[in-house]
Design a protein around this motif. Structure first.
Motif, PDB file in Angstrom:
ATOM      1  N   VAL A 118      18.060 -13.446  62.852  1.00 29.27           N
ATOM      2  CA  VAL A 118      17.850 -13.973  61.627  1.00 29.27           C
ATOM      3  C   VAL A 118      18.953 -13.531  60.765  1.00 29.27           C
ATOM      4  O   VAL A 118      19.378 -14.431  59.795  1.00 29.27           O
ATOM      5  N   ALA A 119      18.823 -12.088  60.301  1.00 31.29           N
ATOM      6  CA  ALA A 119      20.011 -11.636  59.251  1.00 31.29           C
ATOM      7  C   ALA A 119      21.537 -11.929  59.773  1.00 31.29           C
ATOM      8  O   ALA A 119      22.298 -12.339  59.012  1.00 31.29           O
ATOM      9  N   ALA A 120      21.787 -12.233  60.930  1.00 33.09           N
ATOM     10  CA  ALA A 120      23.007 -12.497  61.607  1.00 33.09           C
ATOM     11  C   ALA A 120      23.414 -13.985  61.165  1.00 33.09           C
ATOM     12  O   ALA A 120      24.550 -14.339  60.717  1.00 33.09           O
ATOM     13  N   GLN A 121      22.417 -14.638  61.530  1.00 31.28           N
ATOM     14  CA  GLN A 121      22.520 -16.182  61.221  1.00 31.28           C
ATOM     15  C   GLN A 121      22.915 -16.373  59.835  1.00 31.28           C
ATOM     16  O   GLN A 121      23.632 -17.361  59.520  1.00 31.28           O
ATOM     17  N   ARG A 122      22.063 -15.850  58.883  1.00 27.62           N
ATOM     18  CA  ARG A 122      22.394 -16.038  57.725  1.00 27.62           C
ATOM     19  C   ARG A 122      23.651 -15.512  57.131  1.00 27.62           C
ATOM     20  O   ARG A 122      24.303 -16.010  56.267  1.00 27.62           O
ATOM     21  N   VAL A 123      24.092 -14.401  57.588  1.00 24.73           N
ATOM     22  CA  VAL A 123      25.609 -14.113  57.217  1.00 24.73           C
ATOM     23  C   VAL A 123      26.649 -14.954  57.790  1.00 24.73           C
ATOM     24  O   VAL A 123      27.509 -15.363  57.030  1.00 24.73           O
ATOM     25  N   PHE A 124      26.352 -15.383  58.778  1.00 23.07           N
ATOM     26  CA  PHE A 124      27.439 -16.333  59.440  1.00 23.07           C
ATOM     27  C   PHE A 124      27.388 -17.867  58.374  1.00 23.07           C
ATOM     28  O   PHE A 124      28.318 -18.360  58.228  1.00 23.07           O
ATOM     29  N   ASP A 125      26.058 -18.076  58.165  1.00 22.45           N
ATOM     30  CA  ASP A 125      25.842 -19.322  57.391  1.00 22.45           C
ATOM     31  C   ASP A 125      26.615 -18.981  55.988  1.00 22.45           C
ATOM     32  O   ASP A 125      27.130 -19.853  55.408  1.00 22.45           O
TER      33      ASP A 125
END
Length: 287
Positions: free
Chosen positions: A122-129
């Motif tokens: 979840v943390a990685a996906q938010r950074v990517f977003d």
């Protein structure tokens, strides 16, 4: 009664698959390698191919057209355009070949970390977003306003643009491979995590990353050209392909080859990397 002997189930042999090297030996792959190779060789041999320094001002040679001495003519500051284009190739490739691998490595590590735990995912996906929310040129302008224009700004923008691309691609590939029956079978017979990663996961993950790497090189050439064109990339008098195109705008009527030369090189590099990516992608589908 005829007895039936069951054959043991063996892992599928992919030795007949089309290798990346074979994909680059003909067709689109070979054309792409030749395009990129010729341009890169011209940049490496800049000192041999041109008798002039890229920054040297030649007395009495203001906006000359192409001739035997100056292949692409001269610019508004009496500099040899061909020498500057050759030097620009070298600068462009140095930036691209530095930034894209760094962005690929960082993005891949973040993508791998995202597969370890749902919270990390979840943390990685938010950074990517967050990164993808800003178009590359908008981010470049904001970065240049803080750090100032220069080649370092181009490198940072390209790295930032590549992190979510490689991160999400390797995350998707790892999750897909991890659920395959042959991986589950290896776990059942007692194979260790590192053995599974080395034998099953990494070979299947690296193939799509190779395609994306070639495609990212093509995009990075465009990003460098666009940033230097609008004045927030490599700064004059140092030549880069984008800044050379920008300098030519006011002098197109006197010497249009100031723009034709670097534009041709940018097109060749972009097309070459794109053809390589398409050849590698086609090899994966055939395999």
């Amino acid at each position: 009664m005829t007895s039936v002997v069951e054959k043991p189930v063996v892992a599928e042999d992919n030795s007949g698959a089309v290798s990346p090297l074979r994909a680059l030996r003909g067709g689109q792959g070979l054309a792409g390698v030749l395009l990129v190779g010729v341009v890169a060789l011209a940049g490496v041999l800049a000192g041999v191919l041109s008798a002039y320094d890229a920054l040297a001002q030649i007395p009495g040679a203001n906006l000359l057209g192409p001739n035997a001495e100056h292949w692409l003519g001269t610019d508004h500051l009496n500099r040899d355009v061909a020498a500057r284009v050759l030097a620009g190739i070298r600068i462009n490739l140095l930036i691209v070949l530095l930034a894209v691998p760094v962005g690929a490595v960082i993005g891949s590590l973040v993508g791998l970390a995202a597969t370890v735990h749902p919270i990390a995912d979840v943390a990685a996906q938010r950074v990517f977003d967050l990164i993808l929310a800003f178009p590359s040129l908008i981010f470049a302008i904001a970065l240049a306003a803080v750090t100032g224009p220069g080649w370092h700004a181009v490198v940072i923008v390209i790295i930032a643009a590549e992190i979510p691309i490689f991160g999400r691609q390797i995350r998707t590939a790892v999750l897909a491979v991890r659920e395959q029956p042959f991986v589950e079978a290896s776990e059942v017979i007692g194979a260790g995590t590192w053995w599974i990663l080395r034998k099953h996961v990494l070979p299947n993950v690296l193939e799509p990353l190779g395609v994306q790497f070639a495609l990212s090189l093509s995009v990075a050439v465009f990003i460098e050209g666009a940033m230097s064109f609008i004045g927030i990339g490599v700064r004059p008098p140092e030549p880069s392909l984008g800044s050379l195109i920008g300098e030519s705008i006011a002098n197109l009527d006197a010497n249009p080859w100031m723009a034709i030369g670097p534009l041709t090189v940018v097109a060749a590099l972009t097309l070459g990397f794109l053809l390589i990516a398409q050849a590698l992608g086609r090899a994966r589908r055939v395999a």
